[in-house]
Design a protein around this motif. Structure first.
Motif, PDB file in Angstrom:
ATOM      1  N   SER A  39       0.833  -1.203   0.000  1.00  0.00           N
ATOM      2  CA  SER A  39       0.000   0.000   0.000  1.00  0.00           C
ATOM      3  C   SER A  39       0.872   1.260   0.000  1.00  0.00           C
ATOM      4  N   VAL A  40       1.966   1.225   0.760  1.00  0.00           N
ATOM      5  CA  VAL A  40       2.892   2.369   0.772  1.00  0.00           C
ATOM      6  C   VAL A  40       3.558   2.524  -0.592  1.00  0.00           C
ATOM      7  N   LEU A  41       3.981   1.395  -1.194  1.00  0.00           N
ATOM      8  CA  LEU A  41       4.617   1.457  -2.509  1.00  0.00           C
ATOM      9  C   LEU A  41       3.655   1.988  -3.565  1.00  0.00           C
ATOM     10  N   THR A  42       2.383   1.603  -3.450  1.00  0.00           N
ATOM     11  CA  THR A  42       1.382   2.102  -4.395  1.00  0.00           C
ATOM     12  C   THR A  42       1.123   3.587  -4.187  1.00  0.00           C
ATOM     13  N   GLU A  43       1.047   3.989  -2.936  1.00  0.00           N
ATOM     14  CA  GLU A  43       0.742   5.383  -2.613  1.00  0.00           C
ATOM     15  C   GLU A  43       1.799   6.339  -3.146  1.00  0.00           C
ATOM     16  N   PHE A  44       3.049   5.954  -3.059  1.00  0.00           N
ATOM     17  CA  PHE A  44       4.126   6.874  -3.428  1.00  0.00           C
ATOM     18  C   PHE A  44       4.744   6.573  -4.795  1.00  0.00           C
ATOM     19  N   ASP A  52      -6.077   9.866 -16.432  1.00  0.00           N
ATOM     20  CA  ASP A  52      -5.642   8.777 -17.296  1.00  0.00           C
ATOM     21  C   ASP A  52      -4.935   7.733 -16.436  1.00  0.00           C
ATOM     22  N   PRO A  53      -5.503   6.528 -16.240  1.00  0.00           N
ATOM     23  CA  PRO A  53      -4.898   5.541 -15.334  1.00  0.00           C
ATOM     24  C   PRO A  53      -3.572   4.987 -15.837  1.00  0.00           C
ATOM     25  N   VAL A  54      -3.239   5.204 -17.099  1.00  0.00           N
ATOM     26  CA  VAL A  54      -1.971   4.714 -17.639  1.00  0.00           C
ATOM     27  C   VAL A  54      -0.831   5.662 -17.304  1.00  0.00           C
ATOM     28  N   ASN A  55      -1.082   6.963 -17.450  1.00  0.00           N
ATOM     29  CA  ASN A  55      -0.023   7.957 -17.250  1.00  0.00           C
ATOM     30  C   ASN A  55      -0.156   8.733 -15.945  1.00  0.00           C
ATOM     31  N   GLN A  56      -1.234   8.508 -15.202  1.00  0.00           N
ATOM     32  CA  GLN A  56      -1.439   9.196 -13.935  1.00  0.00           C
ATOM     33  C   GLN A  56      -1.870   8.192 -12.879  1.00  0.00           C
ATOM     34  N   ARG A  57      -1.824   8.581 -11.616  1.00  0.00           N
ATOM     35  CA  ARG A  57      -2.202   7.692 -10.524  1.00  0.00           C
ATOM     36  C   ARG A  57      -2.913   8.485  -9.425  1.00  0.00           C
ATOM     37  N   GLU A  58      -3.642   7.753  -8.596  1.00  0.00           N
ATOM     38  CA  GLU A  58      -4.333   8.361  -7.460  1.00  0.00           C
ATOM     39  C   GLU A  58      -3.417   8.418  -6.249  1.00  0.00           C
ATOM     40  N   ALA A  59      -3.586   9.443  -5.435  1.00  0.00           N
ATOM     41  CA  ALA A  59      -2.840   9.581  -4.183  1.00  0.00           C
ATOM     42  C   ALA A  59      -3.746  10.224  -3.147  1.00  0.00           C
ATOM     43  N   ARG A  60      -3.552   9.859  -1.890  1.00  0.00           N
ATOM     44  CA  ARG A  60      -4.355  10.430  -0.819  1.00  0.00           C
ATOM     45  C   ARG A  60      -4.027  11.904  -0.618  1.00  0.00           C
ATOM     46  N   LYS A  61      -4.980  12.621  -0.065  1.00  0.00           N
ATOM     47  CA  LYS A  61      -4.744  14.024   0.262  1.00  0.00           C
ATOM     48  C   LYS A  61      -4.037  14.128   1.603  1.00  0.00           C
ATOM     49  N   GLY A  62      -3.262  15.186   1.759  1.00  0.00           N
ATOM     50  CA  GLY A  62      -2.558  15.407   3.002  1.00  0.00           C
ATOM     51  C   GLY A  62      -1.061  15.420   2.823  1.00  0.00           C
ATOM     52  N   ARG A 109      -0.109  10.639   4.783  1.00  0.00           N
ATOM     53  CA  ARG A 109      -0.318   9.668   3.700  1.00  0.00           C
ATOM     54  C   ARG A 109       0.393   8.358   3.999  1.00  0.00           C
ATOM     55  N   PHE A 110       1.581   8.443   4.576  1.00  0.00           N
ATOM     56  CA  PHE A 110       2.356   7.246   4.884  1.00  0.00           C
ATOM     57  C   PHE A 110       1.616   6.360   5.880  1.00  0.00           C
ATOM     58  N   PHE A 111       1.174   6.939   6.982  1.00  0.00           N
ATOM     59  CA  PHE A 111       0.525   6.140   8.020  1.00  0.00           C
ATOM     60  C   PHE A 111      -0.867   5.673   7.581  1.00  0.00           C
ATOM     61  N   ASP A 112      -1.594   6.492   6.819  1.00  0.00           N
ATOM     62  CA  ASP A 112      -2.902   6.067   6.327  1.00  0.00           C
ATOM     63  C   ASP A 112      -2.770   4.856   5.403  1.00  0.00           C
ATOM     64  N   SER A 113      -1.834   4.934   4.466  1.00  0.00           N
ATOM     65  CA  SER A 113      -1.648   3.812   3.548  1.00  0.00           C
ATOM     66  C   SER A 113      -1.121   2.581   4.270  1.00  0.00           C
ATOM     67  N   LEU A 114      -0.256   2.772   5.268  1.00  0.00           N
ATOM     68  CA  LEU A 114       0.304   1.661   6.026  1.00  0.00           C
ATOM     69  C   LEU A 114      -0.788   0.907   6.766  1.00  0.00           C
TER      70      LEU A 114
END
Length: 476
Positions: free
Chosen positions: A145-150, A283-293, A298-303
């Motif tokens: 989840s952390v690797l995906t987030e960042f 665009d899910p190919v060239n862009q990605r979602e990330a949490r706000k904050g 973001r680190f602890f939320d994704s963890l």
């Protein structure tokens, strides 16, 4: 020949006629309407439809529920149950299969001992295997989840797509699943796939092959380190044997994954997405979602969210492990021991003694017995020198950890070590986890095909490891 009315014009005509009819009926007097209804009831029966029309209509009714559109699931996909006769042939067949499996085991072990062994095996698997796998799923879930987030997985998808696509037919993000399974165990794949952001890198047919690909490298690090520390009986190179085992597993993974993709592609088509992309503002190919904050938040939320996802995955795999692995252990484990006794002539003789006490890890030893009978075939295929060697990969069907624990120090040859490395890592308890993994991914109908292809891939992996080691040992 009359012209065909367009579909839109036809619907408009029907709507206008319906409105006009309702207006006419509402303007009539109640008495006139009642008289008209009575007159309609007293009319002669309606003439039956022509025979040819009825025949075509009935055929269409029978065909309609079976119609399948490639790339889409059936309309009744969510309905798990259908109506069948209370007494049917499958009831007798199922009863016969259950009796055929468990009656001989009960005769050998004793009915009470067999039940107690099943229960204690289940307890042992729950405590020592399921909770371990849940711990793996939680840790890997948090990490992934952390690797995906960042953006690390996005980076891997971009960088490794040129390599993964021609070899496996999978996106570059698959490499993360391979590394996760290699460093931990098979369920690490589920924790990744549970994240919808990770699923967006896959087509639906590709996601179905993720189980085979991830399982091919399950517990790889543990298997490799354990096998590399073993001494061999023929003086061969253990390091070379382990390396050839990893290469054999790689070849087997390509075969199993490609076979699975071929099957799933026919079922789902090439364009169906593994995760819904509708209403996305990027665009899910060239862009990605990330949490706000901020970074820390973001680190602890994704963890924590990734770890919570791992808990759900760990619970989902418990039934498959307790049932499938339990049966494999019952057929694999053997309690036969040797005892030296003095016969009637005063000669010291070795006697095999079998004592069942209803404890865990007691079974009928069917798989090792099969290995002895098939030693003529298994020798050229895998290079096994001893009949008991077949029990190692067969035990790996239920648990790679248990299989590796059976490998004695200085007992087996380097060729056998290469085969053990390849097959233990490739199979890594897939009979106990495949059912739960395919169910968690939403591909329960493909479980049988997945198990079949993984069995084939494991045999190919062991065969390649054997002959690759023989070739390189000859050259070096």
């Amino acid at each position: 020949m009359s012209e065909k009315i367009p579909a839109e014009s036809e619907e408009q005509i029907i709507q206008e006629a319906t409105v006009e009819t309702e207006n006419v009926l509402s303007s009539e007097e109640p008495e006139a309407t009642e008289a008209a209804e009575n007159k309609e009831l007293n009319k002669d029966p309606i003439e039956p439809l022509p025979r040819e029309y009825r025949r075509r209509h009935m055929l269409d009714l029978f065909r309609r529920p079976r119609r399948r559109i490639r790339g889409h699931e059936d309309e009744d996909e969510n309905h798990k149950f259908s109506i069948k006769r209370a007494v049917s042939v499958e009831g007798f067949v199922t009863l016969a299969i259950v009796l055929l499996i468990f009656v001989p085991i009960a005769v050998i072990m004793g009915f009470g001992n067999m039940l107690n062994t099943l229960f204690y095996n289940a307890l042992d698997l729950l405590q020592n295997t399921c909770f371990y796998l849940m711990g793996v799923a939680v840790v890997i879930g948090a990490l992934s989840s952390v690797l995906t987030e960042f953006g690390v997985i996005s980076l891997a998808n971009k960088g490794l797509s040129p390599l993964m696509k021609p070899i496996y037919g999978m996106p570059g993000a698959t490499s993360v699943a391979i590394f996760s399974a290699f460093l931990s165990d098979n369920p690490a794949v589920l924790t990744l796939a549970d994240d919808i952001r990770y699923r967006r890198y896959f087509k639906k047919y590709q996601l179905a092959g993720l189980t085979n690909l991830g399982t091919a490298f399950g517990m790889g690090l543990i298997v490799v380190i354990t096998m590399a520390g073993k001494s061999v009986s023929d003086g061969g190179s253990t390091v070379l044997a382990v390396c050839m085992g990893v290469v054999g597993a790689l070849i087997g993974s390509i075969v199993a994954t490609r076979l699975m993709l071929r099957k799933s592609k026919k079922l789902f088509g090439k364009e169906a997405e593994a995760a819904p992309n509708q209403d996305l503002a990027f665009d899910p190919v060239n862009q990605r979602e990330a949490r706000k904050g901020g970074f820390v938040q973001r680190f602890f939320d994704s963890l924590l969210e990734g770890g919570a996802s791992g808990v759900k995955i760990g619970l989902a795999i418990i039934p498959g492990v307790l049932i499938i692995a339990n049966l494999v252990m019952l057929l694999s484990d053997d309690v036969t021991t040797t005892k030296m006794v003095v016969d009637e002539f005063g000669v010291l003789t070795e006697v095999k003694v079998t004592t069942y006490q209803g404890l865990a890890h007691q079974g009928v030893g069917l798989f090792p017995w099969i290995g002895e009978k098939l030693s003529i075939i298994l020798g050229p295929l895998f290079g096994f020198k001893t009949p008991a060697a077949i029990s190692i990969p067969i035990t790996a069907l239920g648990s790679a950890g248990a299989a590796v624990g059976l490998v004695g120090d200085g007992v087996y040859t380097a060729t056998e070590i290469s085969v053990f490395t390849s097959m233990c890592m490739f199979w890594s308890g897939y009979l106990s986890t495949h059912v739960a993994m395919m169910d968690s991914l939403g591909f329960r109908k493909l479980t049988t095909s997945s198990i079949l292809y993984h069995t084939i891939g494991g045999v190919i992996a062991g065969f390649c490891a054997h002959w690759l080691y023989a070739l390189f040992a000859l050259l070096l």
